[in-house]
Design an enzyme around this catalytic site. Structure first.
Site, short mmCIF file in Angstrom:
data_model
loop_
_atom_site.label_atom_id
_atom_site.label_comp_id
_atom_site.label_asym_id
_atom_site.label_seq_id
_atom_site.Cartn_x
_atom_site.Cartn_y
_atom_site.Cartn_z
N ASP A 152 55.07 57.34 40.63
CA ASP A 152 55.07 57.34 42.10
C ASP A 152 54.80 55.92 42.62
O ASP A 152 53.75 55.33 42.32
CB ASP A 152 53.98 58.27 42.63
CG ASP A 152 54.17 59.72 42.17
OD1 ASP A 152 54.77 59.93 41.09
OD2 ASP A 152 53.71 60.62 42.87
N HIS A 173 54.87 54.82 46.05
CA HIS A 173 54.03 54.86 47.25
C HIS A 173 53.92 53.51 47.98
O HIS A 173 52.82 53.03 48.26
CB HIS A 173 52.63 55.38 46.92
CG HIS A 173 52.54 56.88 46.85
ND1 HIS A 173 52.92 57.70 47.90
CD2 HIS A 173 52.10 57.71 45.86
CE1 HIS A 173 52.73 58.96 47.55
NE2 HIS A 173 52.25 59.00 46.31
N ASP A 203 58.30 60.08 45.53
CA ASP A 203 57.20 59.51 46.33
C ASP A 203 57.34 57.99 46.40
O ASP A 203 56.45 57.23 46.00
CB ASP A 203 55.82 59.91 45.78
CG ASP A 203 55.37 61.29 46.27
OD1 ASP A 203 56.17 61.97 46.95
OD2 ASP A 203 54.25 61.68 45.98
N ASN A 246 57.25 65.03 47.31
CA ASN A 246 56.68 65.76 48.44
C ASN A 246 56.47 64.85 49.66
O ASN A 246 56.53 65.30 50.80
CB ASN A 246 55.36 66.44 48.05
CG ASN A 246 54.30 65.48 47.59
OD1 ASN A 246 54.51 64.70 46.65
ND2 ASN A 246 53.13 65.51 48.21
N HIS A 247 56.29 63.55 49.43
CA HIS A 247 56.08 62.66 50.57
C HIS A 247 57.38 62.37 51.33
O HIS A 247 57.35 62.20 52.55
CB HIS A 247 55.38 61.36 50.14
CG HIS A 247 53.91 61.56 49.95
ND1 HIS A 247 52.99 61.27 50.93
CD2 HIS A 247 53.21 62.08 48.92
CE1 HIS A 247 51.78 61.59 50.51
NE2 HIS A 247 51.89 62.08 49.27
N HIS A 258 53.55 62.95 40.72
CA HIS A 258 52.84 63.81 41.66
C HIS A 258 51.34 63.94 41.42
O HIS A 258 50.54 63.73 42.35
CB HIS A 258 53.48 65.20 41.69
CG HIS A 258 52.94 66.12 42.74
ND1 HIS A 258 52.86 65.76 44.07
CD2 HIS A 258 52.46 67.39 42.66
CE1 HIS A 258 52.35 66.77 44.76
NE2 HIS A 258 52.10 67.76 43.93
#
Length: 214
Positions: free
Chosen positions: A17, A19, A46, A72-73, A179
């Site tokens: 991820d 981010h 993500d 999910n983001h 995740h």
């Protein structure tokens, strides 16, 4: 799901991820001498939230060497930008505040275009016909069912890791997911978890596909 044949010209890498940690990604790619002309980078999703360079990271979806799945983001952002209200509040609470510094209309447009390049799952062929699956959070018990699987499970699921379920996913050699933040990459059955929490640990896991099967 999108399928990829073996990369005969270069190497394949998997990354956890991101981010919004664009600089960390560039540093990691530099360390392995990533060649954008021949190498491929597969992301477990993500790309955005919790990091200041989220907009930059979202645009990675358009790079010819980058192949991500949706996390999910990305879905939190989509719901927020399309529906507003409580979805907007939920997104901001979960790291979406970076968007307040951007043109929201542009963020919505770019996200919509990026999602066309971010399927729920990918399948990558490595050397010798080895097949590796890629989803953000949790695969179904049988990879052949991934296209019919509950998308909530694919982008939000944590049952396997919470239960330390080491039963293998059928009909695939391995599956790589993100995740759930772990201190270092963890294998349960044939599922490899590679989200090492880059946004707060400063450690972004990037692994050469050849190392997965050593």
């Amino acid at each position: 799901m999108e399928k990829h044949t073996a990369n005969t010209a270069g190497r394949d890498f998997f990354v956890g991820d991101i981010h919004g940690q664009y600089d960390l990604l560039m540093e990691a790619m530099q360390r392995v001498a990533f060649d954008k002309a021949t190498d491929r980078l597969f992301s477990v999703g993500d790309l955005i939230d919790r990091g200041a360079d989220s907009f930059k990271c979202l645009s990675l979806a358009f790079e010819p060497w980058f192949y991500g799945v949706r996390g999910n983001h990305e879905m939190l952002a989509l719901n927020a930008l399309e529906q507003g209200g409580k979805h907007w509040d939920l997104w901001l609470m979960n790291g979406g505040t970076w968007a307040l510094s951007e043109n929201i209309k542009e963020v919505k447009q770019i996200l919509g275009e990026a999602l066309r390049h971010l399927p729920y799952a990918r399948q990558v062929e490595l050397d010798d016909g080895v097949q590796v699956g890629l989803v953000h959070a949790e695969p179904p018990h049988d990879w052949n069912e991934v296209e019919q699987a509950d998308t909530e499970q694919l982008v939000w699921g944590r049952t396997r890791i919470k239960q330390r379920d080491d039963s293998p996913v059928a009909n695939i050699h391995a599956v790589i997911v993100g995740h759930t933040i772990i201190e270092r990459p963890v294998v349960l059955g044939n599922v490899l978890y590679i989200d090492t929490g880059a946004f707060h640990t400063g450690r972004l896991t990037l692994i050469d596909a050849r190392e997965v099967f050593q």
